[in-house]
Design a protein around this motif. Structure first.
Motif, PDB file in Angstrom:
ATOM      1  N   LYS A  17      27.318  62.198 -65.066  1.00 15.82           N
ATOM      2  CA  LYS A  17      26.755  61.718 -63.801  1.00 15.82           C
ATOM      3  C   LYS A  17      27.610  60.610 -63.208  1.00 15.82           C
ATOM      4  N   HIS A  21      29.611  60.798 -59.583  1.00 20.27           N
ATOM      5  CA  HIS A  21      29.396  59.801 -58.529  1.00 20.27           C
ATOM      6  C   HIS A  21      30.669  59.025 -58.199  1.00 20.27           C
ATOM      7  N   TYR A  87      28.124  66.060 -51.634  1.00 17.68           N
ATOM      8  CA  TYR A  87      27.435  65.322 -52.697  1.00 17.68           C
ATOM      9  C   TYR A  87      25.972  65.210 -52.314  1.00 17.68           C
ATOM     10  N   ARG A  88      25.101  65.811 -53.069  1.00 14.14           N
ATOM     11  CA  ARG A  88      23.706  65.920 -52.652  1.00 14.14           C
ATOM     12  C   ARG A  88      22.822  64.738 -53.020  1.00 14.14           C
ATOM     13  N   TYR A  89      23.364  63.759 -53.739  1.00 15.72           N
ATOM     14  CA  TYR A  89      22.538  62.651 -54.225  1.00 15.72           C
ATOM     15  C   TYR A  89      22.613  61.401 -53.359  1.00 15.72           C
ATOM     16  N   ALA A  90      23.485  61.386 -52.375  1.00 16.41           N
ATOM     17  CA  ALA A  90      23.595  60.192 -51.524  1.00 16.41           C
ATOM     18  C   ALA A  90      24.187  60.570 -50.177  1.00 16.41           C
ATOM     19  N   PRO A 108      23.669  56.735 -59.817  1.00  7.34           N
ATOM     20  CA  PRO A 108      22.515  57.355 -60.478  1.00  7.34           C
ATOM     21  C   PRO A 108      21.774  56.438 -61.450  1.00  7.34           C
TER      22      PRO A 108
END
Length: 121
Positions: A17, A21, A87-90, A108
């Motif tokens: 992770k 990132h 990037y799907r997390y931010a 994360p």
């Protein structure tokens, strides 16, 4: 006496992770990695354009949920670069503050980087 640039230690809990990132999304490169043994926690240095960070899985090195300020020029270009990445997390935005243009990015593990371009205000 002469000080060098500070190198923050950032606590991580999952190497994959963290790499996704910091390397995949933020565009850092790995300078070096260290482990005391085959199945020991990772300690490494990553860098991008003169900014160096140490990522550590070691429990005593840093507290999760840290926050740091990074001054830079060209924040609008950096923001556009990140927005173009899948990037799907931010999806950080830009905010005009009294002290400059700011983009806040959380990893994360709850650590935050506040990128600030003081030249744009």
């Amino acid at each position: 006496m002469s000080f060098e640039a500070a190198v923050p230690i950032v606590r991580i809990f999952d190497v994959a992770k963290a790499q996704d990132h910091y390397i995949g999304f933020l565009g850092f490169t790995v300078d070096w990695e260290h482990r005391f043994g085959a199945d020991f926690p990772l300690y490494c240095q990553i860098s991008r354009s003169g900014l160096r960070l140490h990522l550590s899985e070691h429990a005593g090195d840093a507290t999760p949920g840290g926050n740091m300020v990074v001054y830079l020029s060209g924040l609008r270009d950096f923001h556009a670069e990140l927005a173009a990445r899948p990037y799907r997390y931010a999806r950080p935005g830009l905010t005009d503050q009294a002290w400059g243009l700011e983009m806040q990015v959380a990893d994360p593990f709850g650590n935050r980087i506040r990128f600030i371009d003081r030249r744009t205000v």
